[in-house]
Scaffold this active site. Structure first.
Site, PDB file in Angstrom:
ATOM      1  N   THR A  72       0.864  -1.229   0.052  1.00 23.11           N
ATOM      2  CA  THR A  72      -0.007  -0.045  -0.039  1.00 23.11           C
ATOM      3  C   THR A  72       1.022   1.270   0.065  1.00 23.11           C
ATOM      4  OG1 THR A  72      -1.543  -1.310   1.118  1.00 23.11           O
ATOM      5  CG2 THR A  72      -1.843   1.292   1.412  1.00 23.11           C
ATOM      6  N   SER A  84       2.054   5.340  -1.750  1.00 22.46           N
ATOM      7  CA  SER A  84       2.714   6.027  -3.176  1.00 22.46           C
ATOM      8  C   SER A  84       3.738   5.230  -3.843  1.00 22.46           C
ATOM      9  CB  SER A  84       2.857   7.262  -2.947  1.00 22.46           C
ATOM     10  OG  SER A  84       4.133   7.532  -1.885  1.00 22.46           O
ATOM     11  N   THR A  85       4.523   4.481  -3.069  1.00 21.15           N
ATOM     12  CA  THR A  85       5.716   3.732  -3.903  1.00 21.15           C
ATOM     13  C   THR A  85       5.094   2.444  -4.753  1.00 21.15           C
ATOM     14  OG1 THR A  85       7.250   4.601  -2.182  1.00 21.15           O
ATOM     15  CG2 THR A  85       7.808   2.702  -3.795  1.00 21.15           C
ATOM     16  N   GLY A  96       6.446  -0.903   0.192  1.00 21.40           N
ATOM     17  CA  GLY A  96       7.186   0.484   0.417  1.00 21.40           C
ATOM     18  C   GLY A  96       7.594   0.457   2.033  1.00 21.40           C
ATOM     19  N   GLY A 145       2.058   4.013   7.728  1.00 23.29           N
ATOM     20  CA  GLY A 145       1.454   5.463   7.422  1.00 23.29           C
ATOM     21  C   GLY A 145       0.387   5.503   6.917  1.00 23.29           C
ATOM     22  N   GLU A 171      -0.533  -5.632   5.648  1.00 18.62           N
ATOM     23  CA  GLU A 171       1.237  -5.673   4.957  1.00 18.62           C
ATOM     24  C   GLU A 171       1.743  -6.749   5.726  1.00 18.62           C
ATOM     25  OE1 GLU A 171       0.825  -1.024   3.637  1.00 18.62           O
ATOM     26  OE2 GLU A 171       1.841  -1.601   5.551  1.00 18.62           O
ATOM     27  N   LYS A 205      13.693   7.573   2.439  1.00 21.50           N
ATOM     28  CA  LYS A 205      13.497   6.672   3.579  1.00 21.50           C
ATOM     29  C   LYS A 205      14.393   6.036   4.184  1.00 21.50           C
ATOM     30  CE  LYS A 205       9.144   7.517   2.211  1.00 21.50           C
ATOM     31  NZ  LYS A 205       8.432   8.394   2.987  1.00 21.50           N
TER      32      LYS A 205
END
Length: 213
Positions: free
Chosen positions: A29, A31-32, A83, A97, A104, A122
């Site tokens: 899950t 943006s990456t 990510g 986040g 996950e 990161k």
């Protein structure tokens, strides 16, 4: 595209290249992972079946033509890719986040290979608070009292499975000890510390270069 987004895209492309035809793939899950979905869809691999860790990932994957199945139908995965919010030199991760860290972690544990993708922003020398938590709504105030230094995240929607998203703000000097303590508190569904034993490889992009941490 910003430098940070370019790095996410590079790391995601490197991870997508590891997927082979016919594999069962766990999709994380964030943006990456959004870049990963595009890169994976562009490969048009035969027989790839995916499970998603959030409704947003599932929706995006389906829109791109990836085959997504319920995780109830599978008991193992060949590879999972996700990510991270923080990764230290020992490959401890902080995730959550987006509030999907329980799923996950389930997906990462079920996979033979867990690949983490990240931009250079990161990487950290030491893990720092906050550490995301998913808590039962039942007895929430008692759970927060037992945890100490933990607060419900302002404005956060429930997790994909209805849990309360919170954050631990206390000391994080000994990550293994903290993970064990959080695991032992009744009412904690899962925390966002991922131990190095879960991680097969971390792909970090710095500019156009992708290296394995």
């Amino acid at each position: 595209m910003t430098d940070a987004e370019h790095e996410k895209q590079a790391a995601a492309a490197a991870a997508a290249a590891l997927v082979e035809p016919g594999q069962l793939v766990g999709l994380g899950t964030g943006s990456t992972v959004a870049h990963l979905l595009t890169a994976l869809a562009e490969r048009r691999l035969e027989g790839v079946r995916c499970v998603a860790t959030s409704p947003a990932t599932e929706r995006s994957a389906r829109e791109l033509g990836l085959q997504v199945e319920a995780f109830d139908d599978l008991d193992r995965l060949d590879i999972a890719i996700d990510g991270t919010d923080q990764v230290d030199p020992d490959r401890w991760l902080v995730k959550g986040g987006g509030g999907a860290h329980t799923r996950e972690k389930v997906v990462a544990t079920a996979a033979e290979r867990f690949i983490v993708i990240a931009g250079s922003d990161k990487t950290v020398d030491v893990i720092r608070a906050p550490i995301p938590l998913e808590l039962l709504a039942y007895g929430l105030r008692a759970t927060l009292r037992e945890l100490g230094d933990a607060t419900v995240r302002d404005g956060a929607p429930p997790s994909p499975d209805g849990g309360v998203i919170a954050d631990y703000h206390g000391p994080v000097d000994d990550l293994a000890a903290l993970a064990a303590r959080l695991d032992a508190v009744p009412g904690v569904i899962a925390h966002g510390l991922f131990a190095p034993e879960l991680v097969t490889e971390v792909l970090v992009a710095t500019g156009d270069q992708v290296t394995s941490l």
